[in-house]
Scaffold this motif. Structure first.
Motif, PDB file in Angstrom:
ATOM      1  N   LEU A 121      24.650 -19.501 -21.777  1.00  0.00           N
ATOM      2  CA  LEU A 121      22.885 -20.464 -22.200  1.00  0.00           C
ATOM      3  C   LEU A 121      23.152 -21.003 -23.764  1.00  0.00           C
ATOM      4  CD1 LEU A 121      20.037 -19.594 -21.368  1.00  0.00           C
ATOM      5  CD2 LEU A 121      19.912 -17.189 -23.337  1.00  0.00           C
ATOM      6  N   TYR A 122      23.811 -20.916 -24.097  1.00  0.00           N
ATOM      7  CA  TYR A 122      23.629 -21.826 -25.391  1.00  0.00           C
ATOM      8  C   TYR A 122      24.364 -23.122 -24.547  1.00  0.00           C
ATOM      9  CZ  TYR A 122      24.844 -23.896 -29.629  1.00  0.00           C
ATOM     10  OH  TYR A 122      25.363 -24.859 -30.999  1.00  0.00           O
ATOM     11  N   GLN A 123      25.016 -23.175 -23.860  1.00  0.00           N
ATOM     12  CA  GLN A 123      25.253 -24.488 -23.214  1.00  0.00           C
ATOM     13  C   GLN A 123      24.682 -25.140 -22.771  1.00  0.00           C
ATOM     14  OE1 GLN A 123      28.187 -26.068 -23.829  1.00  0.00           O
ATOM     15  NE2 GLN A 123      28.611 -24.956 -25.169  1.00  0.00           N
ATOM     16  N   LEU A 124      23.386 -24.453 -21.851  1.00  0.00           N
ATOM     17  CA  LEU A 124      22.141 -25.212 -20.903  1.00  0.00           C
ATOM     18  C   LEU A 124      21.016 -24.918 -22.374  1.00  0.00           C
ATOM     19  CD1 LEU A 124      21.908 -22.605 -18.117  1.00  0.00           C
ATOM     20  CD2 LEU A 124      22.976 -24.855 -18.517  1.00  0.00           C
ATOM     21  N   ILE A 125      21.647 -24.921 -22.871  1.00  0.00           N
ATOM     22  CA  ILE A 125      19.700 -25.138 -24.509  1.00  0.00           C
ATOM     23  C   ILE A 125      19.965 -27.034 -24.906  1.00  0.00           C
ATOM     24  CG2 ILE A 125      18.951 -24.453 -26.057  1.00  0.00           C
ATOM     25  CD1 ILE A 125      19.292 -21.514 -26.021  1.00  0.00           C
TER      26      ILE A 125
END
Length: 161
Positions: A157-161
């Motif tokens: 999720l952090y990579q998508l933000i």
């Protein structure tokens, strides 16, 4: 007789079972055991996944023996001072750490402690139903798996933000 009186820190099996002494904390021994697992993890976190997985398997089987033997010597199943299971659970959690950063290590620790204390199904079921060294280890293995999955998901999720 207090079960702790039966622990001999000169016995390497007992010493490992109590997490090199971290499990002897009078308060929150599982938490201190989980914290103590982190510096040891630093020694092998850069291993390739295959070797890391093999090491986890070895530590899991060693932990079954170590925890079982110490519990029998103490005369009490899964005494709070036995924290080698927390070591393995933390190492499972940290296997999928998104990046080597103190914040991810803290999140891994918090997630593992959450699942180890909360014990949602099937973790709690294993904790109640399985005896011996396997019973001592299995709930922390599952807590580590749950925490690792959540850590991996947070990283994605952090990579998508």
């Amino acid at each position: 007789m207090n079960p702790l009186d039966k622990i001999k820190l000169t016995n390497p099996i007992h010493l490992l079972a109590v997490g090199l002494g971290s499990g002897l904390s009078p308060k929150a021994p599982g938490t201190f055991g989980s914290i103590a697992a982190i510096p040891i993890w630093l020694l092998f976190y850069q291993l390739p996944d295959l070797y890391y997985g093999i090491l986890l398997l070895i530590m899991t089987f060693a932990g079954i023996y170590i925890c079982d033997k110490t519990a029998k010597d103490m005369g009490e199943h899964d005494h709070g001072s036995i924290v080698f299971d927390e070591f393995v659970g933390m190492w499972i959690t940290l296997w999928l750490i998104p990046s080597f950063h103190w914040l991810w290590i803290v999140i891994a620790f918090l997630l593992f402690r959450l699942f180890d204390i909360w014990k949602p199904w099937p973790i709690g079921w294993f904790d109640r139903k399985v005896d011996g060294g396997v019973g001592i280890m299995i709930d922390d293995i599952w807590a580590g798996i749950f925490a690792a999955f959540c850590l991996w998901a947070l990283g994605a999720l952090y990579q998508l933000i």
